[in-house]
Design an enzyme around this catalytic site. Sequence first.
Site: not given
Length: 310
Positions: A115-116
């Site tokens: 995930g970012c």
Amino acid sequence: MKPKIFIDGEHGTTGLQIRTRLAGRDDIEIISVPAERRKEAAARAEFLNAADVAILCLPDDAANESVSLIANDNTRVIDASTAHRVADGWVYGFAEMDRDQGKAIASARRVANPGCWPQGPIATLRPLVTAGLLPPDFPVTMNGISGYTGGGRSMIDTYVSQGEDAPEFLPYGLTFQHKHVPELKKYAGLARDPLMQPVVGNFAQGMVTMVPLQLGELERVPTGAELHAAIADHYAGIKDSAVEVAPFEPVERTPALDPESYNDTNRMRLHVFANDKRAQALLVAVYDNLGKGASGAAVQNLDLMLGLPG
């Protein structure tokens, strides 16, 4: 014969970014469901099973469904959703996380793209926990700001339609049940849940994550130079790393923390700031939420899995 790549969800934000990054490459073949067959349930299964690597750019439930449709031992998977990031049998797709992580990705059948939001904090915290400079039960708080593309199609449409009237600085996740907490906790090596406080800004892409550290209660308080050295040593030992560590220097402010500075790249830059007299430090990561935080990492993982230079 060129490896066949199927992007399941190629018309979403991440899928389109991956297509753009792969455009013009002659060492792979992108296969797509023809427009006239997109509503056929069997077509999706057909293309998933025809691919050497399937990249899933889908909501969690749809990603789980796609994996269940793969009925062979040949199709390898990169999942860009949240569905498998802490699941058994899946390799975490942050190639620089450990010195052998790239090799683990290269040999994996199932890779969970990071995930970012967690990637920056993991990049700074994990080397410190591994080096023993921070205990696993250290109370971690993280914050930061990301472009609105991180919120998917609905958020993009909202910000584009509102234009200059869209919020410049909008905190969210205020129930502290952010979906990335389990991922951050596991891969940063933490023993307790971190507190995440993300913010979306009125710009399309790019991000900065920050982890403030109150070090005074530790039995042995590390200096800022020690924190920086541990992080720098970790990434210096990783071949072809997309992560760089900025020099350790005292500054009041720096343009290097512009969240858009690494847009359209797969790069990440880490910073350590500290005041040793106050036993305080700040760990910062700058990267593109659509690059190293999503599609860039997916292409990096694809190249590792296929043994391609990228």
